[in-house]
Design an enzyme around this catalytic site. Sequence first.
Site, PDB file in Angstrom:
ATOM      1  N   MET A  30      45.875  35.977  32.452  1.00 23.27           N
ATOM      2  CA  MET A  30      44.843  34.767  33.220  1.00 23.27           C
ATOM      3  C   MET A  30      45.446  35.800  35.259  1.00 23.27           C
ATOM      4  O   MET A  30      44.723  35.145  35.664  1.00 23.27           O
ATOM      5  CB  MET A  30      45.720  33.944  33.639  1.00 23.27           C
ATOM      6  CG  MET A  30      45.688  32.999  32.230  1.00 23.27           C
ATOM      7  SD  MET A  30      45.905  30.825  31.954  1.00 23.27           S
ATOM      8  CE  MET A  30      47.219  30.966  33.109  1.00 23.27           C
ATOM      9  N   GLY A  31      45.254  36.785  34.803  1.00 22.01           N
ATOM     10  CA  GLY A  31      45.009  37.323  36.356  1.00 22.01           C
ATOM     11  C   GLY A  31      46.837  37.653  37.046  1.00 22.01           C
ATOM     12  O   GLY A  31      47.535  37.055  36.083  1.00 22.01           O
ATOM     13  N   HIS A  37      53.382  41.710  33.659  1.00 22.70           N
ATOM     14  CA  HIS A  37      52.315  41.857  32.782  1.00 22.70           C
ATOM     15  C   HIS A  37      52.057  43.626  32.283  1.00 22.70           C
ATOM     16  O   HIS A  37      51.252  44.470  31.391  1.00 22.70           O
ATOM     17  CB  HIS A  37      50.675  41.851  33.784  1.00 22.70           C
ATOM     18  CG  HIS A  37      50.359  39.989  33.825  1.00 22.70           C
ATOM     19  ND1 HIS A  37      51.383  39.168  35.212  1.00 22.70           N
ATOM     20  CD2 HIS A  37      50.469  38.917  33.252  1.00 22.70           C
ATOM     21  CE1 HIS A  37      50.630  38.207  34.961  1.00 22.70           C
ATOM     22  NE2 HIS A  37      50.061  38.236  33.891  1.00 22.70           N
ATOM     23  N   GLY A 147      54.041  37.985  26.623  1.00 21.16           N
ATOM     24  CA  GLY A 147      55.452  37.445  26.926  1.00 21.16           C
ATOM     25  C   GLY A 147      56.355  36.705  26.402  1.00 21.16           C
ATOM     26  O   GLY A 147      55.853  35.665  26.136  1.00 21.16           O
ATOM     27  N   LYS A 149      58.637  35.071  28.022  1.00 17.61           N
ATOM     28  CA  LYS A 149      59.116  34.028  29.110  1.00 17.61           C
ATOM     29  C   LYS A 149      58.333  32.977  28.853  1.00 17.61           C
ATOM     30  O   LYS A 149      58.889  31.591  28.645  1.00 17.61           O
ATOM     31  CB  LYS A 149      58.610  34.632  30.470  1.00 17.61           C
ATOM     32  CG  LYS A 149      59.001  33.416  31.247  1.00 17.61           C
ATOM     33  CD  LYS A 149      58.562  33.416  33.169  1.00 17.61           C
ATOM     34  CE  LYS A 149      57.185  33.500  33.337  1.00 17.61           C
ATOM     35  NZ  LYS A 149      56.583  32.675  32.959  1.00 17.61           N
ATOM     36  N   ASP A 150      57.089  32.947  27.722  1.00 15.20           N
ATOM     37  CA  ASP A 150      56.752  31.634  27.407  1.00 15.20           C
ATOM     38  C   ASP A 150      56.782  32.614  26.072  1.00 15.20           C
ATOM     39  O   ASP A 150      56.150  32.030  24.913  1.00 15.20           O
ATOM     40  CB  ASP A 150      55.177  31.821  27.584  1.00 15.20           C
ATOM     41  CG  ASP A 150      54.350  31.869  29.146  1.00 15.20           C
ATOM     42  OD1 ASP A 150      54.703  30.728  29.798  1.00 15.20           O
ATOM     43  OD2 ASP A 150      54.175  33.154  29.621  1.00 15.20           O
ATOM     44  N   GLN A 153      54.523  29.633  23.585  1.00 13.01           N
ATOM     45  CA  GLN A 153      53.935  29.487  23.640  1.00 13.01           C
ATOM     46  C   GLN A 153      53.411  31.051  22.344  1.00 13.01           C
ATOM     47  O   GLN A 153      52.355  30.960  21.421  1.00 13.01           O
ATOM     48  CB  GLN A 153      53.134  30.646  25.249  1.00 13.01           C
ATOM     49  CG  GLN A 153      51.786  30.949  25.087  1.00 13.01           C
ATOM     50  CD  GLN A 153      51.669  31.565  26.150  1.00 13.01           C
ATOM     51  OE1 GLN A 153      50.451  30.900  26.676  1.00 13.01           O
ATOM     52  NE2 GLN A 153      51.244  33.195  27.208  1.00 13.01           N
ATOM     53  N   SER A 185      56.777  35.374  37.500  1.00  6.60           N
ATOM     54  CA  SER A 185      55.614  34.918  37.002  1.00  6.60           C
ATOM     55  C   SER A 185      54.572  34.465  37.994  1.00  6.60           C
ATOM     56  O   SER A 185      55.605  35.066  39.481  1.00  6.60           O
ATOM     57  CB  SER A 185      56.533  33.211  37.230  1.00  6.60           C
ATOM     58  OG  SER A 185      55.136  32.273  37.278  1.00  6.60           O
TER      59      SER A 185
HETATM   60  O1  PAF Z   1      50.435  33.222  28.793  1.00  8.31           O
HETATM   61  C1  PAF Z   1      48.831  33.197  29.794  1.00  8.31           C
HETATM   62  O2  PAF Z   1      48.726  33.699  30.489  1.00  8.31           O
HETATM   63  C2  PAF Z   1      48.037  32.416  29.123  1.00  8.31           C
HETATM   64  O3  PAF Z   1      48.563  31.875  29.054  1.00  8.31           O
HETATM   65  C3  PAF Z   1      47.128  32.819  27.980  1.00  8.31           C
HETATM   66  C4  PAF Z   1      47.981  33.811  26.785  1.00  8.31           C
HETATM   67  C5  PAF Z   1      46.871  34.412  28.648  1.00  8.31           C
HETATM   68  C6  PAF Z   1      45.844  32.231  27.865  1.00  8.31           C
HETATM   69  O4  PAF Z   1      45.057  31.677  28.823  1.00  8.31           O
END
Ligand code: PAF
Length: 282
Positions: A30-31, A37, A147, A149-150, A153, A185
């Site tokens: 998400m930038g 990243h 990553g 960390k999530d 997810q 983060s």
């Molecule tokens: O982890 C993230 O930055 C977001 O949840 C992702 C995986 C890019 C989905 O929008």
Amino acid sequence: MDIISDPLLFQQQASTWRRLGETTALVPTMGAFHEGHLSLMRYAKTQARKVMVSLFVNPSQFGPSEDLSAYPRDLDRDVHLAQEAGVDLLFNPRPEAMYALDHATWVEVPSLARDLCGRTRPVHFRGVATVVVKLLNLAQPTLAVFGEKDWQQLAIIKRLARDLFIPTHIVGRPIVRDEDGLALSSRNAYLTPEERAMAPALSQGLRQAKAWVREGLTRSKDLLDRLALFYASDLALARVDYLRLVDPENLTPVEEIRQPALLAAAVYLGRARLIDNILIPV
Ligand code: PAF
């Protein structure tokens, strides 16, 4: 580095690379890039000839009272950093290109999304799962890198890729931390200096808990109670959202540590909601 905002052009470029026999990797983001990243991008470059990064602040994963409009954005800086990391293509779509006005299809993995972050963020993982499937369908990469960390997810994305026969290898990479242990983060930018000074206690608590387990504290309840006391004193400015000990793959609660478990924590600290986790070996 190519910058593409049209999903169909992105799909075409990815498919051209596949036809030419190139291995491809996708790093969805998400930038507001930080070293976390960039480490994913650099890793992707070691695994694939062509690295694609998506930069999309996905509206559907933000609840109505969450920080969609405040989420940090700096496209010029991100373009520069991605280029330096060796990225070949940056996909930066507009929300309306990703979600048609009559968009009606959602991907859900309820059994993995219900607890942990899903409790306070009920629409979050549906939004994540849906956008990740869109991105994987557009890019059809050899691998996609996320990553750890999530962790929740990542577990959800691994499960949906398996269940939906998505032929992309889903790879998790270790958390990147500041020198004082705070997991990087984009939301750390919300912390005031005072909160930032206290924030490393989140990861210190997790490491301390791992040491308690090594010393013989293996009942989940005892461990989580002791960790809650640690945070009450060392992370006093924060409000704990959850502390959980779960199975790393299916995220079900672990009562007693007899096999590797994941200790996961989320706290509200000022405007930020911070998450972190640690694997507890037996
Ligand atoms: O982890 C993230 O930055 C977001 O949840 C992702 C995986 C890019 C989905 O929008």
